[in-house]
Design a protein around this motif. Structure first.
Motif, PDB file in Angstrom:
ATOM      1  N   GLN A 134      33.251  -7.244  17.931  1.00 24.37           N
ATOM      2  CA  GLN A 134      34.488  -7.542  18.984  1.00 24.37           C
ATOM      3  C   GLN A 134      34.059  -6.551  19.993  1.00 24.37           C
ATOM      4  N   ALA A 135      33.635  -5.228  19.527  1.00 25.93           N
ATOM      5  CA  ALA A 135      33.329  -4.248  20.725  1.00 25.93           C
ATOM      6  C   ALA A 135      32.226  -4.813  21.365  1.00 25.93           C
ATOM      7  N   LEU A 136      31.164  -5.140  20.896  1.00 23.60           N
ATOM      8  CA  LEU A 136      29.883  -5.666  21.419  1.00 23.60           C
ATOM      9  C   LEU A 136      30.355  -7.043  22.312  1.00 23.60           C
ATOM     10  N   VAL A 137      30.933  -8.007  21.769  1.00 20.22           N
ATOM     11  CA  VAL A 137      31.204  -9.199  22.538  1.00 20.22           C
ATOM     12  C   VAL A 137      31.956  -9.023  23.982  1.00 20.22           C
ATOM     13  N   GLN A 138      33.223  -8.234  23.571  1.00 21.31           N
ATOM     14  CA  GLN A 138      34.059  -7.981  24.554  1.00 21.31           C
ATOM     15  C   GLN A 138      33.517  -6.952  25.933  1.00 21.31           C
ATOM     16  N   GLY A 139      32.849  -6.034  25.077  1.00 24.36           N
ATOM     17  CA  GLY A 139      32.027  -5.225  26.081  1.00 24.36           C
ATOM     18  C   GLY A 139      30.984  -5.723  27.033  1.00 24.36           C
ATOM     19  N   VAL A 140      30.390  -6.617  26.458  1.00 20.40           N
ATOM     20  CA  VAL A 140      29.003  -7.504  27.384  1.00 20.40           C
ATOM     21  C   VAL A 140      30.058  -8.286  28.357  1.00 20.40           C
ATOM     22  N   ILE A 141      31.133  -8.850  28.053  1.00 17.71           N
ATOM     23  CA  ILE A 141      31.896  -9.588  29.049  1.00 17.71           C
ATOM     24  C   ILE A 141      32.541  -8.672  30.018  1.00 17.71           C
TER      25      ILE A 141
END
Length: 318
Positions: A134-141
């Motif tokens: 989630q840190a990766l996905v939400q961070g990219v967004i």
């Protein structure tokens, strides 16, 4: 297709256990001179830097190298990594951290990598942190949304290390949380890999091994997360250390073979960049595997690979 080169402008700061073995502090003027020589007439040379986020344990952790902005001249921009080292896995402060980084520094950033090796479950890497997908996905967004809002033209992506375990579910797990906003925000996927460093490879098999790793990433791993061929691959970290039974001449040969193999594959696999790790040795008198990754010795005198990399940048930058 544009192919961009980069380099981490310091020395390897630790080992797999996190221990630090830096024989001499950075000498910024010599680093700047080395970057000028490597870049020469190329329009840019990306300067790789790392900024950790660990709000509950190290809220004021400095970037590595220190003050990387000082190396941004002659068209050079940051290849900035924001690392997720928050042991609680909480995301609110993390996303604020990313947005603030883009808002305040976006004009100096060419590419922003979200997380560092999130598929490597090791204590010194982001893959060991809870909630890393989630840190990766939400961070990219969050990074892409903030860049668009501020008018900053920067590429947003993440990186991984090669996986050789067929039972590994990491890519499927990423695909399960990656929504349309993530796919629309994602500009690249990076690969950190060090062929013939941790697992010896016969010289005559090196090119085939490189091709195998990159092809597996493109055709086997990325599709599991729903990431298509249109998303470029970059090699974000690659190096080959010198030392006992590792000659400086062989370092130059390996770096050249890796880069020329990437150049051969870049059209078929959509590979758009390469960054070398790193500029100088941590300890040229040391005999450990992590002591001598540099193109320069720790006194800033060049190894043969320095000239090799400079020539490849001049030849292959398009």
């Amino acid at each position: 297709m544009t192919f961009t080169f980069g380099i981490y402008p310091g020395a390897l700061l630790g080992t797999a256990t996190g221990a630090v073995h830096l024989a001499h502090p950075d000498h910024p003027e010599r680093i700047e001179d080395a970057l000028r020589q490597l870049q020469a007439d190329a329009p840019t040379l990306l300067v790789r830097a790392y900024r950790p986020y660990a709000a509950t344990v190290a809220p004021d952790a400095p970037p590595t190298p220190a003050d990387p902005e000082r190396y941004l001249a002659n068209g050079r921009k940051l290849d900035l990594v924001v690392t997720f080292r928050e042991p609680t896995g909480a995301l609110e402060g993390w996303l604020d951290f990313i947005r603030a980084t883009v808002r305040e520094e976006g004009a100096r950033i060419a590419s922003l990598q979200i997380c560092e090796e999130p598929n490597a479950n090791l204590p010194v890497l982001d893959g060991s942190m809870p909630n890393v997908h989630q840190a990766l996905v939400q961070g990219v967004i969050a990074a892409k949304e903030e860049a668009r809002a501020c008018g900053h033209d920067l590429a947003v992506g993440f990186n991984v290390v090669p996986t050789f375990n067929p039972a590994d579910t990491w890519w499927h797990d990423l695909g399960a949380v990656a929504d349309d906003r993530f796919h629309q925000a994602l500009d690249y996927v990076g690969l950190d890999f060090f062929p013939d460093v941790f697992r010896p490879i016969p010289a005559e098999q090196l090119a085939a091994a490189i091709e195998g790793v990159l092809t597996a990433l493109r055709t086997a791993d990325l599709p599991k997360a729903g990431i298509g061929d249109g998303v470029p691959i970059r090699v974000c970290e690659h190096g080959w250390p010198t030392g006992p039974e590792r000659s400086e001449e062989r370092q130059a040969e390996v770096i050249e073979e890796v880069i020329r193999t990437l150049d051969k594959l870049r059209g078929d696999l959509n590979i758009t960049g390469y960054s070398l790790f790193g500029l100088r040795d941590a300890n040229s008198a040391g005999e450990g595997l992590y002591d001598r990754f540099g193109l320069l010795r720790d006194d800033y005198t060049p190894k043969p690979a320095f000239s090799t990399y400079r020539q490849l940048i001049a030849e292959l930058t398009h």
